[in-house]
Scaffold this motif. Structure first.
Motif, PDB file in Angstrom:
ATOM      1  N   LYS A   1       0.852  -1.207   0.098  1.00 38.62           N
ATOM      2  CA  LYS A   1      -0.194   0.151   0.047  1.00 38.62           C
ATOM      3  C   LYS A   1       0.949   1.165   0.122  1.00 38.62           C
ATOM      4  O   LYS A   1       0.426   2.210  -0.691  1.00 38.62           O
ATOM      5  CB  LYS A   1      -0.762   0.125   1.241  1.00 38.62           C
ATOM      6  CG  LYS A   1      -1.881   1.222   1.288  1.00 38.62           C
ATOM      7  CD  LYS A   1      -2.837   0.932   2.363  1.00 38.62           C
ATOM      8  CE  LYS A   1      -3.875   1.984   2.551  1.00 38.62           C
ATOM      9  NZ  LYS A   1      -3.462   3.347   2.880  1.00 38.62           N
TER      10      LYS A   1
ATOM     11  N   ASN B   1       3.947   1.599  -1.022  1.00 41.04           N
ATOM     12  CA  ASN B   1       4.510   1.729  -2.423  1.00 41.04           C
ATOM     13  C   ASN B   1       3.745   2.230  -3.485  1.00 41.04           C
ATOM     14  O   ASN B   1       3.952   3.223  -4.370  1.00 41.04           O
ATOM     15  CB  ASN B   1       4.916   0.392  -2.698  1.00 41.04           C
ATOM     16  CG  ASN B   1       5.840   0.141  -4.151  1.00 41.04           C
ATOM     17  OD1 ASN B   1       6.883   0.987  -4.122  1.00 41.04           O
ATOM     18  ND2 ASN B   1       5.409  -0.329  -4.960  1.00 41.04           N
ATOM     19  N   ASP B   2       2.286   1.788  -3.369  1.00 38.90           N
ATOM     20  CA  ASP B   2       1.410   2.340  -4.359  1.00 38.90           C
ATOM     21  C   ASP B   2       1.107   3.597  -4.184  1.00 38.90           C
ATOM     22  O   ASP B   2       0.909   4.487  -5.173  1.00 38.90           O
ATOM     23  CB  ASP B   2       0.000   1.437  -4.019  1.00 38.90           C
ATOM     24  CG  ASP B   2      -0.003   0.041  -4.601  1.00 38.90           C
ATOM     25  OD1 ASP B   2       0.870  -0.214  -5.603  1.00 38.90           O
ATOM     26  OD2 ASP B   2      -0.886  -0.849  -4.317  1.00 38.90           O
ATOM     27  N   GLU B   3       1.360   4.052  -3.039  1.00 41.30           N
ATOM     28  CA  GLU B   3       1.035   5.687  -2.655  1.00 41.30           C
ATOM     29  C   GLU B   3       2.539   6.435  -2.934  1.00 41.30           C
ATOM     30  O   GLU B   3       2.314   7.656  -2.539  1.00 41.30           O
ATOM     31  CB  GLU B   3       0.708   5.923  -1.155  1.00 41.30           C
ATOM     32  CG  GLU B   3      -0.692   5.233  -0.817  1.00 41.30           C
ATOM     33  CD  GLU B   3      -0.714   5.234   0.839  1.00 41.30           C
ATOM     34  OE1 GLU B   3      -0.140   5.887   1.294  1.00 41.30           O
ATOM     35  OE2 GLU B   3      -2.130   4.904   1.076  1.00 41.30           O
TER      36      GLU B   3
ATOM     37  N   ASN C   1      10.001  -7.046  -5.116  1.00 42.47           N
ATOM     38  CA  ASN C   1       9.050  -6.448  -5.901  1.00 42.47           C
ATOM     39  C   ASN C   1      10.021  -6.020  -7.193  1.00 42.47           C
ATOM     40  O   ASN C   1       9.601  -6.320  -8.364  1.00 42.47           O
ATOM     41  CB  ASN C   1       8.558  -5.403  -5.287  1.00 42.47           C
ATOM     42  CG  ASN C   1       7.501  -4.663  -6.550  1.00 42.47           C
ATOM     43  OD1 ASN C   1       8.114  -3.599  -7.169  1.00 42.47           O
ATOM     44  ND2 ASN C   1       6.380  -5.014  -6.627  1.00 42.47           N
TER      45      ASN C   1
END
Length: 265
Positions: free
Chosen positions: A216, A218-220, A242
């Motif tokens: 989460k 990382n997505d932000e 990743n």
């Protein structure tokens, strides 16, 4: 999460996909873990054929026992479930004997772990071709799109992925709603590729809830410099997996030939 509605959505998606593809049902490898237990139950709920394969390769006894008990439970609750046991241990051992010796035993050990997963994939597709079944994948969102914690063309070699948009914690929610065996729910997640009791957390260095948090963040757009202490450690672990496993998560690269090179001068 609206758990019951999510279950219905996945079951309907599975059934529609199989019918559209003109396939008779599904085949799945049951390992004794939470992901395969949930996926096999969702497949069973479609009412289409479901073949559950047990494919031990020097498997820990507790994993095999959980897998067998889960298939027993499926057959008690669904009339469309069949089972097949295929002992792949002698096949694996013969293959190991045929391979040449290498200097780096650690790298060989990792390669052979992945070989186990690929032997199982081959077995799944053997039965899928015989019965016109689809191979159902058991990967969740964190494994498939976060850290790439699966074997390419092993457990990653499937026809469709019913739970790949569910986080691991959401898979547990689904499991409880489906009344999956409590022993499976409580068991520490493991890929079962090593012939010992090492868990996913032992291998990765972080728990699934921690990895979900890092995914989460990382997505932000967060970076490792935004965190301290354990959070920094977990985020670094996530970024390492990743990054190095992007080759699993991206489409196979194709060398595009310029049109001008296709014409003879």
């Amino acid at each position: 999460m609206q758990t019951d509605k999510v279950i219905d959505h996945i079951v309907n998606w599975l059934k529609d996909y199989a019918i559209t593809a003109k396939q008779n049902g599904f085949v799945i490898g049951v390992s004794g873990g939470i992901d395969s237990a949930v996926t096999s139950t969702l497949c069973a709920k479609t009412g289409l054929d479901l073949l559950c394969l047990e494919m031990p390769i020097h498997q820990a006894e507790n994993q095999s026992d959980r897998a067998s008990a889960h298939i027993d439970w499926l057959q008690e609750n669904f009339t469309n479930v069949k089972r097949q046991s295929v002992n792949l241990t002698p096949v694996f051992d013969s293959l190991v004997t045929a391979f040449p010796k290498v200097e780096n035993e650690e790298e060989r050990f990792m390669s052979l772990a992945n070989t186990r997963a690929r032997l199982r994939m081959t077995t799944l597709y053997y039965f899928a071709a015989l019965e016109r079944y689809l191979v159902a994948g058991t990967g969740n969102k964190v494994e498939d799109f976060g850290v790439g914690f699966y074997t390419k063309y092993g457990d990653g070699g499937v026809d469709l992925s019913p739970i790949a948009d569910l986080l691991k914690t959401e898979v547990y929610e689904i499991a409880k709603a489906l009344k999956i065996n409590e022993e499976i729910i409580k068991a520490a997640p493991t890929d079962g590729l090593w012939g010992d009791d090492r868990t996913d957390e032992d291998q990765i260095g972080a728990s699934y809830p921690e990895l979900e948090w890092a995914m989460k963040m990382n997505d932000e757009g967060k970076t490792v410099n935004d965190f301290e202490n354990r959070e920094k450690e977990v985020f670094s672990i996530f970024k390492r997996f990743n990054t190095m496993n992007q080759h699993k998560m991206r489409p196979i690269p194709i060398c595009a030939i310029p049109e001008m090179l296709k014409f003879t001068i």
